[in-house]
Each structure stands twice: as structure tokens, then as C-alpha cells.
Design a protein around this motif. Structure first.
Motif, mmCIF file in Angstrom:
data_model
loop_
_atom_site.group_PDB
_atom_site.id
_atom_site.type_symbol
_atom_site.label_atom_id
_atom_site.label_comp_id
_atom_site.label_asym_id
_atom_site.label_seq_id
_atom_site.Cartn_x
_atom_site.Cartn_y
_atom_site.Cartn_z
ATOM 1 N N GLY A 6 1.048 -1.213 0.085
ATOM 2 C CA GLY A 6 -0.220 -0.117 -0.020
ATOM 3 C C GLY A 6 0.680 1.246 -0.146
ATOM 4 N N LYS A 7 0.195 2.388 -0.156
ATOM 5 C CA LYS A 7 0.713 3.592 -0.231
ATOM 6 C C LYS A 7 1.545 4.105 1.460
ATOM 7 N N ARG A 8 2.608 4.475 1.086
ATOM 8 C CA ARG A 8 3.317 5.068 2.301
ATOM 9 C C ARG A 8 2.819 6.285 2.808
ATOM 10 N N LEU A 9 2.875 6.453 4.288
ATOM 11 C CA LEU A 9 2.414 7.631 4.947
ATOM 12 C C LEU A 9 3.381 8.895 4.481
ATOM 13 N N SER A 10 2.891 9.990 4.496
ATOM 14 C CA SER A 10 3.689 11.277 4.247
ATOM 15 C C SER A 10 4.818 11.402 5.121
ATOM 16 N N ILE A 11 5.592 12.357 4.656
ATOM 17 C CA ILE A 11 6.874 12.956 5.835
ATOM 18 C C ILE A 11 6.217 13.435 6.606
ATOM 19 N N PHE A 12 5.167 14.144 6.583
ATOM 20 C CA PHE A 12 4.514 15.094 7.711
ATOM 21 C C PHE A 12 4.028 13.897 8.860
ATOM 22 N N SER A 13 3.319 12.988 8.250
ATOM 23 C CA SER A 13 3.142 11.950 9.177
ATOM 24 C C SER A 13 4.186 11.230 9.954
ATOM 25 N N SER A 14 5.174 10.921 9.462
ATOM 26 C CA SER A 14 6.260 10.428 9.802
ATOM 27 C C SER A 14 7.140 11.299 10.824
ATOM 28 N N ILE A 15 7.012 12.406 10.550
ATOM 29 C CA ILE A 15 7.384 13.537 11.647
ATOM 30 C C ILE A 15 6.460 13.537 12.850
ATOM 31 N N ALA A 94 10.120 2.611 21.111
ATOM 32 C CA ALA A 94 10.590 2.010 20.194
ATOM 33 C C ALA A 94 9.746 1.628 18.858
ATOM 34 N N ILE A 95 8.613 1.155 19.210
ATOM 35 C CA ILE A 95 7.640 0.598 18.463
ATOM 36 C C ILE A 95 6.980 1.737 17.583
ATOM 37 N N VAL A 96 6.795 2.739 18.229
ATOM 38 C CA VAL A 96 6.171 3.957 17.815
ATOM 39 C C VAL A 96 7.243 4.592 16.706
ATOM 40 N N LEU A 97 8.534 4.656 16.879
ATOM 41 C CA LEU A 97 9.605 5.059 16.170
ATOM 42 C C LEU A 97 9.729 4.292 14.885
ATOM 43 N N ILE A 98 9.579 3.053 15.074
ATOM 44 C CA ILE A 98 9.831 2.285 13.763
ATOM 45 C C ILE A 98 8.845 2.665 12.737
ATOM 46 N N GLY A 99 7.435 2.814 13.372
ATOM 47 C CA GLY A 99 6.221 3.308 12.503
ATOM 48 C C GLY A 99 6.639 4.695 11.529
ATOM 49 N N ALA A 100 7.503 5.310 12.041
ATOM 50 C CA ALA A 100 7.930 6.530 11.224
ATOM 51 C C ALA A 100 8.799 6.230 10.068
ATOM 52 N N PHE A 101 9.354 4.830 10.192
ATOM 53 C CA PHE A 101 10.215 4.442 9.129
ATOM 54 C C PHE A 101 9.476 3.509 8.119
ATOM 55 N N VAL A 102 8.553 2.665 8.695
ATOM 56 C CA VAL A 102 7.721 1.537 8.089
ATOM 57 C C VAL A 102 6.690 2.669 7.220
ATOM 58 N N LYS A 104 3.284 2.962 7.111
ATOM 59 C CA LYS A 104 2.321 2.079 6.811
ATOM 60 C C LYS A 104 1.154 2.313 7.780
ATOM 61 N N LYS A 105 -0.081 2.384 7.018
ATOM 62 C CA LYS A 105 -1.335 2.923 8.039
ATOM 63 C C LYS A 105 -1.630 1.342 8.654
ATOM 64 N N SER A 106 -1.328 0.260 8.122
ATOM 65 C CA SER A 106 -1.642 -0.900 8.786
ATOM 66 C C SER A 106 -0.881 -0.884 10.183
ATOM 67 N N TYR A 107 0.556 -0.485 10.046
ATOM 68 C CA TYR A 107 1.568 -0.621 11.380
ATOM 69 C C TYR A 107 0.762 0.330 12.112
ATOM 70 N N LEU A 108 0.502 1.580 11.516
ATOM 71 C CA LEU A 108 0.054 2.594 12.635
ATOM 72 C C LEU A 108 -1.233 2.278 13.415
ATOM 73 N N TYR A 109 -2.253 1.420 12.792
ATOM 74 C CA TYR A 109 -3.442 0.819 13.366
ATOM 75 C C TYR A 109 -2.786 -0.161 14.469
ATOM 76 N N LYS A 187 -5.177 12.895 8.683
ATOM 77 C CA LYS A 187 -4.894 13.446 7.540
ATOM 78 C C LYS A 187 -4.775 12.804 6.190
ATOM 79 N N GLU A 188 -4.378 11.368 6.081
ATOM 80 C CA GLU A 188 -4.174 10.851 5.207
ATOM 81 C C GLU A 188 -5.534 9.657 4.674
ATOM 82 N N ARG A 189 -6.665 9.868 5.301
ATOM 83 C CA ARG A 189 -7.904 9.003 5.695
ATOM 84 C C ARG A 189 -8.215 8.875 4.286
#
Length: 191
Positions: A6-15, A94-102, A104-109, A187-189
Motif C-alpha cells: 500500500g501507499k506510504r504515509l507522508s513525511i509529515f505523518s512520519s514527523i 521504539a515500536i512507535v519510532l519504527i512506525g516513522a520508518f515503516v 504504513k497505515k496498517s502498522y500505525l493501526y 490527514k491521510e484518511r
């Protein structure tokens, strides 16, 4: 569990996710919860201040007073969670921080689910401790008192003491971290 397609989250979301992880780490250095006790003989108040790894406040005075109603002492030994809670919080960060690099919405869920489960377990644990301390009073104590359960948040009156249970700064950091995790979903709904 989650897919990396799937589509990657934006840089804004990663920040936002990185800031969320930092807020979780910052929370370790601040109290997460406190209880304040006021009575005519203690107009300045007494405190129990709970950090993720220690207790502070006027514990000796509070324990001396609690002895009269047969309550167990407040000490770090009576709260084994304080021995490992820091590690769980660092792990969550650490798990949250990994989300900034992954990214993906699924990981964020998945991360948000961990947050919700961890928060629910934390609230249950605090409620359980308050119930345990307030209802397991020594029947041979000098003062006979009805069992009680102080609220997690709010006011309670016990004998001539008015107590206030309050969230600490660390908890507000964690709440802000959770909100920051929801922003990318909003933001990316449409993705």
C-alpha cells in the motif's frame, strides 16, 4: 497482523510519529499520577507522586497516618510495576519510532492498538492497587474504618482528609503522543 503493501504515509505523518515517540520518552522524567491529601492539621497538604519507576512525596507521614486505619504502607516494594514499567514505555517508544520508518497505515493501526491496550491495562492496574489498599484494612488497627476505593481522578473524603487524585505531566505527554498518532490517520484518511 499487518501488511507492508500500500501507499506510504507522508513525511509529515512520519514527523508526527517521531514526535510521538519522543513525547513517550520525555514522559519518563515526569510524574504520571499523584494523590494530594489535605486536612485541618495538614493545610499545606501531603502528596504521593508516582513516576514510572519510583514513588515520591511525603510517604513517611502518609504511611504513619495510614497505620492508624490499618492500611498497608506505600512503598516501591509494594508496587512491582515500578521495576519494569520504564522498559515497557521505552519499548512502546521504539515500536512507535519504527512506525516513522515503516510509514504504513496498517502498522500505525497496530501501534494505536498497543497504546489502547497498554492504557487500559495501566488504568486497570491503578484501579486494582487503589482498591487493594483501600479495602484490605487491618481489622486490628487503632481506628475502625469502612473500606474505601479512592478515584483515579477526582476528589474523595476519608475521615477528616480530603484527597485529590490527579494525572501527572507524564500522562499528558503520553496523551499528546497518542493524539499525534491519530493525526496521520485523519490527514491521510482517503488513502
Amino acid at each position: 497482523m499487518f501488511t507492508l503493501n500500500g501507499k506510504r504515509l507522508s513525511i509529515f505523518s512520519s514527523i508526527a510519529i517521531v514526535i510521538s515517540a519522543l513525547l513517550i520518552i520525555f514522559s519518563l522524567f515526569f510524574p504520571w499520577w499523584r494523590m494530594e491529601f489535605f486536612a485541618p492539621q495538614y493545610p499545606e497538604g501531603l502528596n504521593i507522586i508516582v513516576y514510572p519507576d519510583k514513588l515520591e512525596g511525603e510517604l513517611d507521614q502518609i504511611n504513619a497516618l495510614n497505620h492508624y486505619i490499618g492500611m498497608q504502607t506505600f512503598s516501591e516494594e509494594n508496587f512491582p510495576e515500578l521495576q519494569y514499567l520504564n522498559y515497557l514505555i521505552i519499548g512502546l517508544a521504539a515500536i512507535v519510532l519504527i512506525g516513522a520508518f515503516v510509514r504504513k497505515k496498517s502498522y500505525l493501526y497496530f501501534v494505536i492498538s498497543l497504546f489502547i491496550i497498554g492504557g487500559a491495562v495501566g488504568v486497570w492496574d491503578l484501579r486494582h492497587a487503589l482498591a487493594y489498599f483501600g479495602t484490605n484494612l487491618d481489622p486490628m488497627a487503632p481506628i475502625d474504618m469502612e473500606p474505601f476505593v479512592p478515584p483515579i481522578i477526582g476528589e474523595n473524603i476519608i475521615a477528616n482528609f480530603t484527597t485529590y487524585s490527579l494525572l501527572g505531566t507524564g500522562t499528558y505527554f503520553v496523551i499528546a503522543a497518542f493524539i499525534l498518532l491519530l493525526i496521520p490517520l485523519w490527514k491521510e484518511r482517503k488513502q
